[in-house]
Write a protein that holds these residues in place. Structure first.
Motif, PDB file in Angstrom:
ATOM      1  N   GLY A   1       0.792  -1.227   0.000  1.00 33.83           N
ATOM      2  CA  GLY A   1       0.000   0.000   0.000  1.00 33.83           C
ATOM      3  C   GLY A   1       0.820   1.270   0.000  1.00 33.83           C
ATOM      4  O   GLY A   1       0.302   2.355   0.278  1.00 33.83           O
TER       5      GLY A   1
ATOM      6  N   ASP B   1      -5.996   0.557  14.210  1.00 35.20           N
ATOM      7  CA  ASP B   1      -6.830   1.693  13.854  1.00 35.20           C
ATOM      8  C   ASP B   1      -6.032   2.967  14.136  1.00 35.20           C
ATOM      9  O   ASP B   1      -4.884   2.910  14.573  1.00 35.20           O
ATOM     10  CB  ASP B   1      -8.152   1.669  14.621  1.00 35.20           C
TER      11      ASP B   1
ATOM     12  N   LYS C   1      -6.414   3.059   5.410  1.00 30.25           N
ATOM     13  CA  LYS C   1      -7.246   2.150   4.625  1.00 30.25           C
ATOM     14  C   LYS C   1      -6.868   0.687   4.878  1.00 30.25           C
ATOM     15  O   LYS C   1      -7.723  -0.184   5.010  1.00 30.25           O
ATOM     16  CB  LYS C   1      -7.108   2.491   3.135  1.00 30.25           C
ATOM     17  N   GLU C   2      -5.571   0.432   4.976  1.00 30.44           N
ATOM     18  CA  GLU C   2      -5.070  -0.924   5.219  1.00 30.44           C
ATOM     19  C   GLU C   2      -4.956  -1.251   6.700  1.00 30.44           C
ATOM     20  O   GLU C   2      -4.659  -2.377   7.066  1.00 30.44           O
ATOM     21  CB  GLU C   2      -3.695  -1.113   4.563  1.00 30.44           C
ATOM     22  N   LYS C   3      -5.140  -0.225   7.560  1.00 29.78           N
ATOM     23  CA  LYS C   3      -4.929  -0.366   9.012  1.00 29.78           C
ATOM     24  C   LYS C   3      -3.539  -0.933   9.275  1.00 29.78           C
ATOM     25  O   LYS C   3      -3.347  -1.901  10.001  1.00 29.78           O
ATOM     26  CB  LYS C   3      -6.006  -1.238   9.650  1.00 29.78           C
TER      27      LYS C   3
ATOM     28  N   PRO D   1       0.569   6.892  -0.329  1.00 26.68           N
ATOM     29  CA  PRO D   1      -0.173   5.631  -0.487  1.00 26.68           C
ATOM     30  C   PRO D   1      -0.182   5.220  -1.963  1.00 26.68           C
ATOM     31  O   PRO D   1      -0.264   6.073  -2.842  1.00 26.68           O
ATOM     32  CB  PRO D   1      -1.597   5.970  -0.022  1.00 26.68           C
TER      33      PRO D   1
ATOM     34  N   THR E   1      -1.836   3.473  -5.315  1.00 25.94           N
ATOM     35  CA  THR E   1      -3.198   3.354  -5.840  1.00 25.94           C
ATOM     36  C   THR E   1      -3.511   1.913  -6.214  1.00 25.94           C
ATOM     37  O   THR E   1      -4.642   1.596  -6.523  1.00 25.94           O
ATOM     38  CB  THR E   1      -3.371   4.265  -7.070  1.00 25.94           C
TER      39      THR E   1
END
Length: 191
Positions: free
Chosen positions: A38, A75, A159-161, A188, A190
């Motif tokens: 990611g 998180d 998004k990937e935590k 990040p 895409t």
């Protein structure tokens, strides 16, 4: 009745292909691995992954090394706590220390400012510029113990935590700009 046969030519070719693919994945370019995690990073062309496993990898190019460690399932608050704890441990290595002998209680030993980490803010999280020894370890506070200039960054991907710890080592005679450029280029992917 079952008849056992020796593996045929096609089975041997399949086995050879599987071994080749697994070694190819190990020696694959770093960019592909980071994209899968990611992350997109500029300036990593030519780095080849030399070691990888669950949650880590090591890539090399000439006399440069990049180490990556991932921590999944975090998180926002969990990632923030992890990054703060890791930063505190890193900076703690350079804190002044009193000698363990009572007669020397008035003199603390420490690292000269020249060798202490410098904190920077990157696009996805903090990173530090510092020095490392020949075994890629931190805490050397004299010229004879230093082999590399280094950076260590903690980058959070919500998004990937996932938190990615990215360490970059270059020979100590190189300019620090290479470390700054790499860390400031982290974004990040895409995918």
């Amino acid at each position: 009745m079952t008849i056992l046969r020796k593996p045929g030519r096609s089975a041997m070719l399949l086995l050879t292909a599987a071994v080749s693919l697994s070694s190819c994945a190990k020696d694959a370019g770093l960019d592909r691995h980071l994209t899968r995690l990611g992350l997109r990073v500029s300036g990593i062309e030519g780095f080849m992954v030399k070691d990888s496993g669950e949650g880590h990898l090591v890539a090399e190019r000439d006399h440069e090394v990049i180490r990556v460690k991932t921590v999944d399932g975090l998180d926002g608050p969990g990632a923030e706590t992890y990054i703060k704890e890791q930063s505190a441990m890193l900076l703690g290595v350079f804190d002044p220390r009193l000698p363990p002998y009572p007669e020397f209680m008035t003199r603390a030993s420490g690292c000269p400012d020249k060798y202490k980490p410098v904190s920077k803010d990157g696009p996805l999280g903090p990173y530090y510029l510092l020095y490392a020894g020949k075994r890629l370890t931190y805490g050397g506070c004299s010229e004879d113990l230093i082999e590399y200039r280094a950076s260590i960054g903690f980058f959070y991907l919500p998004k990937e935590k996932r938190v990615i710890r990215l360490e970059y080592f270059i020979p100590k005679d190189r300019e620090i700009d290479a470390l700054i450029s790499l860390n400031d280029s982290v974004t990040p992917s895409t995918r």
